[in-house]
Each structure stands twice: as C-alpha cells, then as structure tokens.
Design a protein around this motif. Structure first.
Motif, mmCIF file in Angstrom:
data_model
loop_
_atom_site.group_PDB
_atom_site.id
_atom_site.type_symbol
_atom_site.label_atom_id
_atom_site.label_comp_id
_atom_site.label_asym_id
_atom_site.label_seq_id
_atom_site.Cartn_x
_atom_site.Cartn_y
_atom_site.Cartn_z
ATOM 1 N N MET A 1 -19.629 -47.154 -15.749
ATOM 2 C CA MET A 1 -19.452 -45.957 -16.457
ATOM 3 C C MET A 1 -18.089 -45.060 -16.044
ATOM 4 O O MET A 1 -17.853 -45.096 -14.861
ATOM 5 N N ARG A 2 -17.305 -44.705 -16.996
ATOM 6 C CA ARG A 2 -16.290 -43.855 -16.612
ATOM 7 C C ARG A 2 -16.671 -42.466 -17.027
ATOM 8 O O ARG A 2 -17.475 -42.296 -18.120
ATOM 9 N N VAL A 3 -16.083 -41.455 -16.424
ATOM 10 C CA VAL A 3 -16.718 -40.000 -16.785
ATOM 11 C C VAL A 3 -15.692 -39.232 -17.078
ATOM 12 O O VAL A 3 -14.447 -39.039 -16.351
ATOM 13 N N ALA A 4 -15.810 -38.131 -18.137
ATOM 14 C CA ALA A 4 -14.799 -37.370 -18.569
ATOM 15 C C ALA A 4 -15.344 -36.086 -18.526
ATOM 16 O O ALA A 4 -15.907 -35.688 -19.258
ATOM 17 N N VAL A 5 -15.412 -35.535 -17.268
ATOM 18 C CA VAL A 5 -15.863 -34.142 -16.775
ATOM 19 C C VAL A 5 -14.661 -33.549 -16.164
ATOM 20 O O VAL A 5 -14.049 -34.035 -15.214
ATOM 21 N N ASP A 6 -14.198 -32.149 -16.488
ATOM 22 C CA ASP A 6 -13.354 -31.296 -15.905
ATOM 23 C C ASP A 6 -13.666 -31.003 -14.473
ATOM 24 O O ASP A 6 -13.934 -29.799 -14.467
ATOM 25 N N ALA A 7 -14.081 -31.557 -13.583
ATOM 26 C CA ALA A 7 -14.594 -31.400 -12.164
ATOM 27 C C ALA A 7 -14.388 -32.504 -11.416
ATOM 28 O O ALA A 7 -14.483 -33.777 -12.030
ATOM 29 N N PRO A 8 -14.479 -32.395 -10.267
ATOM 30 C CA PRO A 8 -14.425 -33.525 -9.171
ATOM 31 C C PRO A 8 -15.875 -33.989 -8.924
ATOM 32 O O PRO A 8 -16.710 -33.512 -9.090
ATOM 33 N N ARG A 9 -15.841 -35.250 -8.499
ATOM 34 C CA ARG A 9 -17.235 -35.800 -8.185
ATOM 35 C C ARG A 9 -17.451 -35.352 -6.581
ATOM 36 O O ARG A 9 -16.877 -35.199 -5.814
ATOM 37 N N TRP A 10 -18.784 -35.044 -6.683
ATOM 38 C CA TRP A 10 -19.349 -34.516 -5.399
ATOM 39 C C TRP A 10 -19.170 -35.475 -4.191
ATOM 40 O O TRP A 10 -19.835 -36.770 -4.502
ATOM 41 N N ASP A 11 -18.828 -35.186 -3.205
ATOM 42 C CA ASP A 11 -18.541 -36.020 -2.043
ATOM 43 C C ASP A 11 -18.939 -35.389 -0.571
ATOM 44 O O ASP A 11 -18.774 -35.763 0.301
ATOM 45 N N GLY A 12 -19.926 -34.157 -0.875
ATOM 46 C CA GLY A 12 -20.289 -33.691 0.342
ATOM 47 C C GLY A 12 -21.735 -34.098 0.771
ATOM 48 O O GLY A 12 -22.367 -34.801 0.379
ATOM 49 N N ALA A 13 -22.229 -33.310 1.767
ATOM 50 C CA ALA A 13 -23.506 -33.388 2.498
ATOM 51 C C ALA A 13 -24.519 -32.528 1.588
ATOM 52 O O ALA A 13 -24.121 -31.556 0.821
ATOM 53 N N VAL A 14 -25.832 -32.814 1.814
ATOM 54 C CA VAL A 14 -26.946 -32.017 1.147
ATOM 55 C C VAL A 14 -26.481 -30.643 1.640
ATOM 56 O O VAL A 14 -26.815 -29.637 0.736
ATOM 57 N N GLY A 15 -26.587 -30.318 2.873
ATOM 58 C CA GLY A 15 -26.101 -28.681 3.348
ATOM 59 C C GLY A 15 -25.122 -28.235 2.683
ATOM 60 O O GLY A 15 -25.435 -26.975 3.012
#
Length: 598
Positions: free
Chosen positions: A293-307
């Motif tokens: 899947m390619r994603v067309a969303v004007d935002a970065p992908r989440w790469d942080g921790a749950v906290g």
C-alpha cells in the motif's frame, strides 16, 4: 474505486508467494547483449552519437548498481531521440531494478513497440507482466520469445509459472516435463515443478521437488525459500526459518528480497517471537511488493513510542483486506487510550465497516478510506479528512493499522481476553432474531465456505461446497447462507440433495451492517478465515473457524489471541478438509443436543 474492489475478501492478505520466475534484466549476460547492440548502429548523426554515449554511461551505472543514475542517463538519451528503442529498454531495466514496476512496464512496452523483433525485450516484459499479475499479456510475450528460441530454459520456466498462476496446473506440468526430459539437472525447472504442487496444497510432493532442485544447486535461493514455505505447514517451523535465513542473501531482486523477508516475518509470528515478528512485518509496506500500500496523507508516519502519543491527533489507516482490518483493529481502543482526552483518533477503514467501528469507538472520528490503482500500485487516501473544515481534519501523524501490534501487543499477555470488540446495531440484531424465529425450531447456523478471490495459491485455503455436506445435513440445525458472491449453483445442488439453506434477503457482500447483526443473532457462524468469519468473531458472535496449516495468527499458542472466544478446527494439511469437517459435524451434533454452540 473502492479498496474492496481492489482487494476483496481475502483469507488474509500479503501471504508469501511461491518463487519460480527466473531471469534478470540486468544480469551480466543481458548487459553484454545490450553493449553489443550499442556497438552495432551506424552513427552518422551527431545526435545519435550523443545518445549512444548517454546509454553507455547508463550501462556503466547499471553495472555499478546505481539504477537511479542509469535511469537519468537513459532519459537523457530519450530527450535526444524519443524513438530510441534501446534507450527505452535501458530505462525499463533501471525502473524495474529500482522497484518502480509501473513505470518499468510502460518503458518495456515502449521498447517493444520500437523494437518488435527484439525477443529479449519481450522476455523481460513477459517476466515483469507475470510478476504484476498481467498473466495473459505475459503468456503472449513468452510464447513470442519461445517461437524464436524454443527450449530456452528461463522462458519455458516462466511460461510454466504463468500457467500455474492461471490454475492451468496440467499445462504447467507438461511444459516443465517436456524440458526436464532434455534438461534433467536444471534446478530452475525442478523448483517451478515444486511450486505447481505447492499451489495446489500438496506440500509433501512439492518438498520432494524443492529438495531435488537444491540437490542440483545447494545455493539456489528460490528453492530454499520455497522449501521453507513447504516445511512450515508440514510442521517444521524451525527448519522453515533456517531456510529463510539461508535464502535471503541469495535474493536476486528487491522484489524477491521483500517477499522472502515477508515470509520470514510471518514465520517469526507463527513461532510466537513477538514483538520481533510484528516489527519485521513492516516489510508488507515495502514498495518492491506489488501489493504494498502507498499512502497519500499530508502527515508523517508515526515512529514514536506509545508514551509519546498523549495529546496527539493520530490517524489509524486500515490496510490489506477486510478480514485484516477487523483483526488488526483489535488495537484501536489501546490507541484511543494512549492519546488520551487531549488527543484525537481518526480511523480510516473500508467504507462498509465505518458504522461498526464508529459504534464501538464513539470518541473517535471514523470514515472510509479510498484507493486508486496508479501504475499498477494501490494508493490509499482518506477523503473524509480532506472534507473536514477549519483544520478539523489535520492530523499529527498516521499509523498503518497492523503496525499497532508492535506497539500495543509486545507480549502474548497483552492480548485482551474479551468477546469481540466491534458493535453490531442492537435494533438490527433484534430484527434478525425475529426473522430467524420464523424458520422454526433448531440451532440456527450461518455458513461461509469460500473467498471471492480464488486465484493461484489462494485456492488451497478453501474447499468445494460438496465437502460441507456432513455439516449441512446435521439433524436439528437450520442452515443459513452467509456466503457472498454467486453461489446459486451450490445452493441448487444442496436443494437437490434435500438440504434447505435459507438465504437472507440482503446483499451479503455489501450490507455488512446486516451481516454483522445477523452473525450475532445466529446461534453459530462457521467458515474458513475469510472476512465473514472474522466479522462474526469481531462483533462477539459465536464463531467456529476452519484454520489452515500455515496460519500464523495463533502466535504459537493454543488459542486465537485476536479473538480469544473463537473456536477453531485446524487442518493438519491443506487437503485435510474431510477430517476438519468431520470434527465440526461432531461438535455441531453436541451443540444441537445441548442447545449451546459456545
């Protein structure tokens, strides 16, 4: 076009595919042929000489593995002369090796149009078309190549792969057998013969052929990968992982490497090695996989921790098939808790699932995602966010739904012990209970038996309708058809055999709100691991699932952690339907006696 039209009800998407296709458009032999072609033209025109220099530079870049530079040099040559077929061929090779399969396909087509007698272009294009699922085109191109070079091992092998993918198993076997009579020591042909058997679910015989391929070439990565995919359903999970680890260094292309990495991730999950397996599963988004899947969303992908989620505006993006969205959606509540009251969760799911998710998660904003197919690739976007006013649709980050597993399910004890998590409409449940009462006494049993997608190896996950006869004939059970698609022939056969199956007056494919409510109202829903069975489990209905021998969702436990209340009937082999259905019949007899299916 909806995501459902692009990826309808799958067993579960992104399963590893058998590897049989061979050939490398950038192999030393292929590049030597191109070099000879570049040396042959009479270059009387200065522009042609300039284009030639650009193409020579492109070949040097390909040899060095710099496919982006090679593409730039090929494009330079095309700016000089857009009718240069060799330049289009070189560009196609660079695009393919970079993983841009859609653009590669277009460039190969342009090259073949300009160089209609160049069979190497036809072979390369045929191989790529097969990989992308354009099987009719691939067959025509490979036959064109073989007409000029009959007995060519690579082209014959690839033709057999196309026939296999078209489920023409007899033709594939005959194509391979004819050449094996001449080339009995070809590991390539033995390997592909194994894939023909594995696609049909005969893993024991397939294993024999993969081992024959490895006997002739112990370093043959494709055969080792395929042997891994045969060993796992035969009960040798650790041996399968060893084979995958050994195969990966020999992957011949980015696509092959991604597919092998996908198989390894599934194997890690099957062995219960979480969160390692969940993290490795990120390979499903590798752009070298045609289904990624390619994603067309004007935002970065989440790469942080749950906290770090507290207070964030997070978009959860559904992916793969409908069954997967319901299965991976079991983590949505955890994400809502993580962002807290100061944050906001947006959930993009298959449009037919929107009401079910919204009812279950009233504080979230739920809408349907959409998908378009661009250059052979699925691109997913979220129109309901774009339609929101005054910045209400702005999000800080998005996360693929399956990626929440690594965050919220780092160990098996983090899977909640609950009966479903989605919510069917209470009014519709009451309606369907009343309708079922009109059918008279007896245990009301809903039945699914196949997927809408039965291409290639997917067919081994399903049984013909006739095998379900022991279940259909259970005394005291009233059968209800939940199977979407055209099943008129199956139902007519049942009627002829004296079995009455009631079909509710709804669209079983699109009216998922009613299917969900009916699944709760029924005493029991039975089927393989398709969308309908997952839906019944997700809304808390009583569900029995026939599972495949390579099903990784158990995560090395004795239950189905995603749906703890689900009762499952495993098949020990792909052809083990008779035993599994016999056990279902026995359990159904008990349920009729007690009036309780669980």
């Amino acid at each position: 076009m909806s995501a459902a039209e692009l990826a309808p009800e799958l067993v579960h998407a992104m399963a590893p595919a058998a590897q049989g296709v061979v050939g490398d458009s950038a192999s030393p032999e292929a590049l030597r042929k191109l070099s000879r072609q570049l040396a042959s033209p009479k270059l009387a025109v200065k522009a042609q000489r300039k284009a030639l220099e650009k193409l020579k530079a492109a070949l040097m870049a390909i040899r060095a593995g710099d496919f982006a530079l090679g593409a730039r040099r090929a494009l330079d040559a095309l700016r000089i002369d857009e009718t240069n077929g060799l330049a289009w061929h070189v560009l196609a090779i660079c695009r393919e090796k970079s993983g841009d399969l859609g653009q590669a396909l277009l460039a190969y087509e342009a090259a073949l149009k300009l160089l209609p007698n160049e069979t190497d272009v036809a072979h390369d294009l045929g191989r790529l078309a097969q990989q992308m699922g354009y099987l009719d085109i691939a067959e025509k191109l490979l036959l064109k190549y073989l007409a000029a070079d009959p007995g060519h091992v690579e082209a014959t092998n690839n033709l057999a792969c196309v026939q296999r993918d078209q489920k023409r198993y007899g033709d594939a076997v005959e194509t391979l057998r004819a050449l094996l009579g001449v080339e009995p020591e070809s590991p390539v042909l033995w390997n592909t013969l194994g894939t023909v058997l594995s696609d049909q679910g005969d893993m024991t015989t397939a294993l024999t052929f993969f081992e024959e391929a490895l006997r002739h070439d112990p370093g043959f990565a494709k055969a080792r990968y395929n042997r891994a995919n045969a060993r796992q359903p035969l009960g040798d999970a650790l041996g399968a992982l060893e084979d995958l680890d050994a195969a990966l260094p020999g992957a011949e292309s980015p696509y092959e490497r991604a597919m092998m990495t996908m198989a390894r991730a599934l194997q890690l999950m099957a062995l219960g090695r979480i969160p390692e397996g969940f993290e490795a599963y990120d390979v499903r988004l590798d752009p070298h996989l045609p289904e990624a899947m390619r994603v067309a969303v004007d935002a970065p992908r989440w790469d942080g921790a749950v906290g770090e989620m507290a207070g964030r505006r997070l978009l959860i993006l559904g992916e793969q098939g409908i069954a997967d969205e319901m299965l991976f959606g079991t983590c949505v509540g955890d994400a809502i808790e993580a962002v807290g009251p100061e944050g906001k969760v947006f959930i993009a799911v298959e449009p037919r699932l929107v009401a079910l998710f919204q009812r279950a998660f009233p504080t979230a904003v739920v809408g349907g995602h959409r998908a378009v197919k661009l250059e052979g690739r699925i691109t997913r976007y979220v129109p309901f966010l774009e339609a929101m006013e005054d910045g209400e649709g702005a999000v800080d980050a998005w996360i693929p739904m399956a990626s929440m597993l690594a965050l919220f399910r780092p160990s098996i004890d983090r899977f909640p012990d609950r009966r479903g998590y989605l919510a069917a409409d209470p009014g519709r449940i009451a309606h369907w209970k009343a309708e079922l009462e009109k059918l008279g006494p007896g245990l009301k049993v809903g039945l699914h038996w196949k997927s809408l997608v039965l291409t290639g190896s997917r067919a081994r996950y399903f049984s013909g309708f006739e095998r379900w006869r022991p279940v259909l004939e259970t005394p005291g059970a009233v059968m209800v058809n939940l199977q979407c698609g055209d099943v008129a022939e199956d139902l007519a056969a049942a009627e002829t055999a004296g079995v009455s199956i009631w079909t509710p007056p709804i669209d079983l494919k699109d009216d998922l709100e009613d299917v969900a409510a009916l699944s709760v109202a029924l005493d029991l829903v039975i089927g393989p691991g398709i969308a309908g069975t997952n839906l019944a489990a997700a809304v808390g209905g009583t569900a029995w699932m026939v599972t495949a021998p390579d099903d990784w969702h158990f995560l090395a436990t004795d239950k189905y952690p995603f749906y703890p209340h689900l009762r499952y009937f495993p098949r020990d082999s792909f052809d083990g339907w008779e035993d599994a259905i016999g056990r279902i019949r026995a359990a159904l007899d008990d349920a009729v006696k007690t009036g309780n299916a669980g």
